[in-house]
Design a protein around this motif. Structure first.
Motif, PDB file in Angstrom:
ATOM      1  N   ALA A 107       0.909   6.872  -6.616  1.00 32.15           N
ATOM      2  CA  ALA A 107      -0.221   7.793  -6.805  1.00 32.15           C
ATOM      3  C   ALA A 107       0.187   9.230  -6.490  1.00 32.15           C
ATOM      4  O   ALA A 107      -0.201  10.169  -7.203  1.00 32.15           O
ATOM      5  CB  ALA A 107      -1.395   7.365  -5.926  1.00 32.15           C
ATOM      6  N   THR A 108       0.975   9.410  -5.455  1.00 29.98           N
ATOM      7  CA  THR A 108       1.457  10.746  -5.099  1.00 29.98           C
ATOM      8  C   THR A 108       2.329  11.322  -6.198  1.00 29.98           C
ATOM      9  O   THR A 108       2.227  12.509  -6.528  1.00 29.98           O
ATOM     10  CB  THR A 108       2.229  10.709  -3.763  1.00 29.98           C
ATOM     11  N   ALA A 131       9.562   6.992  -8.602  1.00 33.38           N
ATOM     12  CA  ALA A 131       8.909   6.894  -7.292  1.00 33.38           C
ATOM     13  C   ALA A 131       8.769   5.440  -6.866  1.00 33.38           C
ATOM     14  O   ALA A 131       9.070   5.087  -5.714  1.00 33.38           O
ATOM     15  CB  ALA A 131       7.544   7.570  -7.336  1.00 33.38           C
ATOM     16  N   ALA A 132       8.329   4.583  -7.777  1.00 30.08           N
ATOM     17  CA  ALA A 132       8.158   3.163  -7.446  1.00 30.08           C
ATOM     18  C   ALA A 132       9.511   2.512  -7.124  1.00 30.08           C
ATOM     19  O   ALA A 132       9.637   1.795  -6.130  1.00 30.08           O
ATOM     20  CB  ALA A 132       7.487   2.430  -8.602  1.00 30.08           C
ATOM     21  N   THR A 133      10.512   2.799  -7.941  1.00 27.95           N
ATOM     22  CA  THR A 133      11.832   2.207  -7.737  1.00 27.95           C
ATOM     23  C   THR A 133      12.435   2.645  -6.407  1.00 27.95           C
ATOM     24  O   THR A 133      12.950   1.816  -5.637  1.00 27.95           O
ATOM     25  CB  THR A 133      12.774   2.586  -8.895  1.00 27.95           C
ATOM     26  N   ALA A 136       0.833  -1.209   0.000  1.00 28.93           N
ATOM     27  CA  ALA A 136       0.000   0.000   0.000  1.00 28.93           C
ATOM     28  C   ALA A 136       0.866   1.256   0.000  1.00 28.93           C
ATOM     29  O   ALA A 136       0.518   2.248  -0.657  1.00 28.93           O
ATOM     30  CB  ALA A 136      -0.941  -0.004   1.203  1.00 28.93           C
ATOM     31  N   ALA A 137       1.975   1.228   0.715  1.00 29.95           N
ATOM     32  CA  ALA A 137       2.880   2.382   0.733  1.00 29.95           C
ATOM     33  C   ALA A 137       3.469   2.631  -0.650  1.00 29.95           C
ATOM     34  O   ALA A 137       3.572   3.779  -1.090  1.00 29.95           O
ATOM     35  CB  ALA A 137       3.998   2.169   1.760  1.00 29.95           C
ATOM     36  N   VAL A 138       3.834   1.568  -1.353  1.00 30.89           N
ATOM     37  CA  VAL A 138       4.360   1.721  -2.713  1.00 30.89           C
ATOM     38  C   VAL A 138       3.267   2.289  -3.623  1.00 30.89           C
ATOM     39  O   VAL A 138       3.509   3.223  -4.400  1.00 30.89           O
ATOM     40  CB  VAL A 138       4.906   0.381  -3.262  1.00 30.89           C
ATOM     41  N   ALA A 139       2.064   1.757  -3.526  1.00 35.93           N
ATOM     42  CA  ALA A 139       0.955   2.254  -4.351  1.00 35.93           C
ATOM     43  C   ALA A 139       0.649   3.716  -4.044  1.00 35.93           C
ATOM     44  O   ALA A 139       0.418   4.523  -4.960  1.00 35.93           O
ATOM     45  CB  ALA A 139      -0.285   1.388  -4.128  1.00 35.93           C
ATOM     46  N   ALA A 140       0.651   4.077  -2.775  1.00 36.51           N
ATOM     47  CA  ALA A 140       0.386   5.466  -2.394  1.00 36.51           C
ATOM     48  C   ALA A 140       1.479   6.393  -2.902  1.00 36.51           C
ATOM     49  O   ALA A 140       1.207   7.525  -3.323  1.00 36.51           O
ATOM     50  CB  ALA A 140       0.260   5.579  -0.875  1.00 36.51           C
ATOM     51  N   VAL A 173       9.773  15.987  -2.639  1.00 32.46           N
ATOM     52  CA  VAL A 173       9.369  16.083  -1.233  1.00 32.46           C
ATOM     53  C   VAL A 173       8.023  15.397  -1.000  1.00 32.46           C
ATOM     54  O   VAL A 173       7.853  14.676  -0.007  1.00 32.46           O
ATOM     55  CB  VAL A 173       9.346  17.554  -0.766  1.00 32.46           C
ATOM     56  N   ALA A 174       7.076  15.583  -1.906  1.00 38.39           N
ATOM     57  CA  ALA A 174       5.762  14.947  -1.753  1.00 38.39           C
ATOM     58  C   ALA A 174       5.887  13.427  -1.772  1.00 38.39           C
ATOM     59  O   ALA A 174       5.326  12.732  -0.913  1.00 38.39           O
ATOM     60  CB  ALA A 174       4.817  15.424  -2.859  1.00 38.39           C
ATOM     61  N   VAL A 175       6.625  12.919  -2.737  1.00 42.47           N
ATOM     62  CA  VAL A 175       6.807  11.467  -2.844  1.00 42.47           C
ATOM     63  C   VAL A 175       7.553  10.930  -1.627  1.00 42.47           C
ATOM     64  O   VAL A 175       7.169   9.909  -1.052  1.00 42.47           O
ATOM     65  CB  VAL A 175       7.540  11.114  -4.162  1.00 42.47           C
ATOM     66  N   ALA A 176       8.596  11.615  -1.218  1.00 41.00           N
ATOM     67  CA  ALA A 176       9.374  11.165  -0.052  1.00 41.00           C
ATOM     68  C   ALA A 176       8.531  11.173   1.219  1.00 41.00           C
ATOM     69  O   ALA A 176       8.646  10.249   2.041  1.00 41.00           O
ATOM     70  CB  ALA A 176      10.613  12.038   0.128  1.00 41.00           C
TER      71      ALA A 176
END
Length: 148
Positions: free
Chosen positions: A17-18, A55-57, A10-14, A113-116
């Motif tokens: 999405a972010t 982001a996924a990687t 779920a964290a990876v998916a979020a 920053v948002a993704v992190a």
């Protein structure tokens, strides 16, 4: 599948999405052209696909680092957060160094920053205690009987 693994998925998916939403806000809503130019190459634009892929990687690498720390570090959550924030600081040097404009640097930094923020908080909340380590939870059966 364990609850920890499900939450990490779920964290990876979020995080993905972010990345998509923040890229869309920066490029489509704010109208920022995310131009970058690396040494020895022509200028290019950061598209949605590479933003999502990065982001996924990075989140999957963070997951792997957290899993390793859970078996080696005495405080895996704290250690992982510190390492993840350090990785964010290092990654912020990329937009600053290679963006073609100040607005591109700002937009890319905002996406970073948002993704992190989502990746760090999402994975940190799944951190478990080191194997073999005594849990920090309160267990009344281990307390001595009350003195009368």
């Amino acid at each position: 599948m364990s609850i920890i693994r499900r939450n990490r998925h779920a964290a990876v998916a979020a995080t993905v999405a972010t990345a998509a939403v923040s890229w869309a806000v920066v490029t489509q809503v704010a109208g920022v052209h995310l131009g970058v130019q690396f040494p020895g190459s022509s200028p290019t634009t950061v598209a949605l696909g590479p933003a999502i892929g990065a982001a996924a990687t990075s989140t999957l690498l963070g997951w792997a680092a957290l899993a390793l720390l859970e078996t080696t570090a005495s405080r895996p959550r704290r250690t992982w957060i510190a390492a993840a924030v350090a990785a964010l600081v290092v990654s912020l040097s990329l937009p600053v160094a290679f963006a073609t404009t100040a607005s591109a640097a700002l937009g890319l930094a905002a996406i970073h920053v948002a993704v992190a923020a989502v990746a760090i908080t999402g994975l940190a909340r799944t951190a478990t205690a080191r194997r073999g380590q005594v849990s920090a939870t309160f267990e009344p059966a281990l307390l001595p009987p009350p003195v009368a």
